[in-house]
Each structure stands twice: as structure tokens, then as C-alpha cells.
Scaffold this motif. Structure first.
Motif, PDB file in Angstrom:
ATOM      1  N   LEU A   1       0.830  -1.206   0.000  1.00  0.00           N
ATOM      2  CA  LEU A   1       0.000   0.000   0.000  1.00  0.00           C
ATOM      3  C   LEU A   1       0.868   1.261   0.000  1.00  0.00           C
ATOM      4  O   LEU A   1       0.858   2.050   0.937  1.00  0.00           O
ATOM      5  CB  LEU A   1      -0.933  -0.006   1.220  1.00  0.00           C
ATOM      6  N   PRO A   2       1.636   1.460  -1.068  1.00  0.00           N
ATOM      7  CA  PRO A   2       2.595   2.563  -1.071  1.00  0.00           C
ATOM      8  C   PRO A   2       1.968   3.939  -0.932  1.00  0.00           C
ATOM      9  O   PRO A   2       2.596   4.854  -0.391  1.00  0.00           O
ATOM     10  CB  PRO A   2       3.314   2.422  -2.423  1.00  0.00           C
ATOM     11  N   SER A   3       0.727   4.123  -1.381  1.00  0.00           N
ATOM     12  CA  SER A   3       0.114   5.448  -1.291  1.00  0.00           C
ATOM     13  C   SER A   3      -0.179   5.850   0.143  1.00  0.00           C
ATOM     14  O   SER A   3      -0.348   7.040   0.439  1.00  0.00           O
ATOM     15  CB  SER A   3      -1.178   5.502  -2.115  1.00  0.00           C
ATOM     16  N   LEU A   4      -0.229   4.877   1.053  1.00  0.00           N
ATOM     17  CA  LEU A   4      -0.367   5.165   2.477  1.00  0.00           C
ATOM     18  C   LEU A   4       0.988   5.188   3.178  1.00  0.00           C
ATOM     19  O   LEU A   4       1.150   5.860   4.203  1.00  0.00           O
ATOM     20  CB  LEU A   4      -1.256   4.113   3.145  1.00  0.00           C
ATOM     21  N   GLU A   5       1.949   4.458   2.637  1.00  0.00           N
ATOM     22  CA  GLU A   5       3.247   4.336   3.293  1.00  0.00           C
ATOM     23  C   GLU A   5       4.104   5.589   3.086  1.00  0.00           C
ATOM     24  O   GLU A   5       4.764   6.064   4.015  1.00  0.00           O
ATOM     25  CB  GLU A   5       3.963   3.088   2.776  1.00  0.00           C
ATOM     26  N   ARG A   6       4.121   6.103   1.861  1.00  0.00           N
ATOM     27  CA  ARG A   6       4.798   7.363   1.564  1.00  0.00           C
ATOM     28  C   ARG A   6       3.868   8.178   0.658  1.00  0.00           C
ATOM     29  O   ARG A   6       4.055   8.226  -0.565  1.00  0.00           O
ATOM     30  CB  ARG A   6       6.147   7.134   0.871  1.00  0.00           C
ATOM     31  N   PRO A   7       2.853   8.811   1.235  1.00  0.00           N
ATOM     32  CA  PRO A   7       1.827   9.477   0.417  1.00  0.00           C
ATOM     33  C   PRO A   7       2.387  10.530  -0.542  1.00  0.00           C
ATOM     34  O   PRO A   7       1.990  10.570  -1.710  1.00  0.00           O
ATOM     35  CB  PRO A   7       0.908  10.106   1.462  1.00  0.00           C
ATOM     36  N   ALA A   8       3.279  11.388  -0.057  1.00  0.00           N
ATOM     37  CA  ALA A   8       3.772  12.481  -0.900  1.00  0.00           C
ATOM     38  C   ALA A   8       4.548  11.948  -2.098  1.00  0.00           C
ATOM     39  O   ALA A   8       4.400  12.445  -3.224  1.00  0.00           O
ATOM     40  CB  ALA A   8       4.651  13.426  -0.071  1.00  0.00           C
ATOM     41  N   GLU A   9       5.363  10.922  -1.880  1.00  0.00           N
ATOM     42  CA  GLU A   9       6.166  10.371  -2.969  1.00  0.00           C
ATOM     43  C   GLU A   9       5.281   9.718  -4.027  1.00  0.00           C
ATOM     44  O   GLU A   9       5.504   9.874  -5.235  1.00  0.00           O
ATOM     45  CB  GLU A   9       7.161   9.356  -2.405  1.00  0.00           C
ATOM     46  N   VAL A  10       4.271   9.004  -3.591  1.00  0.00           N
ATOM     47  CA  VAL A  10       3.366   8.353  -4.549  1.00  0.00           C
ATOM     48  C   VAL A  10       2.511   9.387  -5.272  1.00  0.00           C
ATOM     49  O   VAL A  10       2.233   9.254  -6.465  1.00  0.00           O
ATOM     50  CB  VAL A  10       2.495   7.293  -3.842  1.00  0.00           C
ATOM     51  N   THR A  11       2.105  10.427  -4.572  1.00  0.00           N
ATOM     52  CA  THR A  11       1.352  11.501  -5.224  1.00  0.00           C
ATOM     53  C   THR A  11       2.147  12.094  -6.374  1.00  0.00           C
ATOM     54  O   THR A  11       1.615  12.299  -7.478  1.00  0.00           O
ATOM     55  CB  THR A  11       0.981  12.594  -4.211  1.00  0.00           C
ATOM     56  N   GLU A  12       3.426  12.358  -6.156  1.00  0.00           N
ATOM     57  CA  GLU A  12       4.266  12.916  -7.222  1.00  0.00           C
ATOM     58  C   GLU A  12       4.427  11.930  -8.367  1.00  0.00           C
ATOM     59  O   GLU A  12       4.442  12.324  -9.541  1.00  0.00           O
ATOM     60  CB  GLU A  12       5.621  13.340  -6.670  1.00  0.00           C
TER      61      GLU A  12
END
Length: 247
Positions: free
Chosen positions: A217-228
Motif C-alpha cells: 500500500l505505497p500510497s499510504l506508506e509514503r503518500p507524498a512520494e506516490v502523489t508525485e
């Protein structure tokens, strides 16, 4: 822009991305699939992909990009294969895929989860999901978020008098022409790593990226990085000026 959640979460998993995508100029739809979040279980045979297509029709959206996590990735692929005209781009985070036969680790997880639920140990089943699907860098906030969302899904689904089967659409992935970003996590269950890595062989416009730090669940683990990561992909494939009306 449509955001489809994983099977251990609900629409709330996209809270950080929702804000950033909106700020970038996209109009965003993030539904709860049936039996998750605020959506009740189905009262008859249904299709998650069909539900998404009907939602787009009801909102007057003729074409949209789709970002999806885990089980939501399977739904996104089913939608793109059965209704390719609806899907402009796919960003798939650790996706499931139609027709996948679970490997030993995923089968073992499912057996343990079933046993815990059969024994009435809801806490144990929730913690099993937290420990299985979050990577080693996931913080306390991400773990608490998954606990809340997974517990809600269990409560809604276990309270249902009857579980109706899905009428899954035919999913010939060769019909998918949309550009696709397939993301895997190096600490994920092998099944999902292999699915993401294999999508470029099955989709003509897919590319694969593995995140060395991520679990499932990378979008929860490092939200800002996945958002970019998502925004970089979307700016090239579906710039905000092309985004469809959504809510």
C-alpha cells in the motif's frame, strides 16, 4: 480522475492524493465499492467494474483516467478491457489482475484470515491484514488507517445476510490501449510484485516501476512520494486541461 481503493481499505485511503490531484486541476471521483466504507453490500448479482461504468455514465463522464490500488487494480483492468473507450490512462499500484491463481504466500494469508474470521477473532484478522500488506516503513498513522478501514469492511460484509456473486465482465487485456503505469513494492507479497512486473508484456503501452521501500500500500506508506509519481504520469498522459467533469 477515478480513484479505486484496495480490498483492505476504502475511499479514505486516497485522502492525500485526493487533495493533491484536485489542487493540480483534476476533478476526482473516489467511490466506495460495494461492501466497503459507506457502501452497503450488493442486494443481488453485480459487477464492480459495471458499477464504476454506471457511475461514470450517471455523472456524464465520457472518459477518465483511473488510479487504482490492489483489488481496485483488478476492477480498473476489467473496466478498461470491457469498456476501453471509458479509460484514458491507468495508474495501478500493486494491482491484482483477472484470472490470477494465488501463489503459496497469498493462499496461506487467505487461509489464516478465513480461520480468524470463522473463530470470531476480528481483531486478529485486522492485524493480519495490517502486518501482511504494509511495508516496513509504514508508520503508526498508516497502520491505524488500515485498521479502521479494514475493520469497517469486515463489519459491513460479515453483517450481510447474504453475499451475492459478481458477474465479472470478460477481461481480455489485449483490448486495453490506454497508457499504463504499473507499480510494485519490493516488500509486497510475491503475487502482486509479479503481476505488476508482468503487465508490460500484456499491455502494449504499460511500463513497470518497483519502489524499493514499499509494501502493498505505497500510497499510504509514503503518500507524498506516490502523489508525485501519479502526477508525473498524469501530466504526460492526461493533462488537467483534458480532465472530465467529476465529483
Amino acid at each position: 480522475m477515478v480513484l479505486l481503493h484496495s480490498g483492505v481499505c476504502d475511499r479514505r485511503m486516497w485522502d492525500p492524493q485526493w487533495t493533491a490531484l484536485t489542487a493540480a486541476g483534476y476533478r476526482v471521483i473516489r467511490p466506495d465499492l460495494r461492501g466497503f466504507g459507506l457502501s452497503p453490500v450488493a442486494d443481488g448479482p453485480y459487477s464492480d467494474a459495471g458499477d464504476v461504468a454506471e457511475l461514470l455514465r450517471a455523472l456524464g463522464v465520457e472518459r477518465a483516467a483511473v488510479a487504482a490500488s490492489s483489488y481496485g487494480g483488478r476492477v480498473a483492468l476489467e473496466l478498461a478491457a470491457s469498456r476501453p473507450e471509458l479509460v484514458a490512462a491507468l495508474a495501478l499500484l500493486c494491482p491484482a489482475v483477472p484470472g490470477h491463481v494465488p501463489g503459496p504466500e497469498l493462499r496461506s494469508f487467505a487461509e489464516r484470515e478465513d480461520a480468524l474470521l470463522a473463530a470470531g477473532d476480528l481483531d486478529g484478522a485486522v492485524e493480519l491484514n495490517v502486518e501482511t500488506f504494509l511495508g516496513p516503513e509504514a508508520g503508526a498513522e498508516a497502520r491505524d488507517q488500515v485498521r479502521v478501514m479494514q475493520r469497517r469492511a469486515f463489519e459491513v460484509q460479515l453483517a450481510a445476510a447474504e453475499q451475492f456473486p459478481q458477474n465479472r465482465p470478460e477481461a481480455d487485456l489485449a483490448r486495453i490501449a490506454a497508457p499504463c503505469l504499473a507499480v510494485s513494492g519490493a516488500h509486497d507479497v510475491p503475487d502482486f510484485r509479479e503481476i505488476a512486473a508482468g503487465l508490460p508484456e500484456r499491455l502494449p503501452r504499460a511500463r513497470h516501476v518497483e519502489l524499493a521501500w514499499a509494501g502493498h500500500l505505497p500510497s499510504l506508506e509514503r503518500p507524498a512520494e506516490v502523489t508525485e509519481l501519479l502526477l508525473d504520469f498524469l501530466r504526460v498522459t492526461v493533462p488537467p486541461a483534458q480532465a472530465n467533469l467529476s465529483h
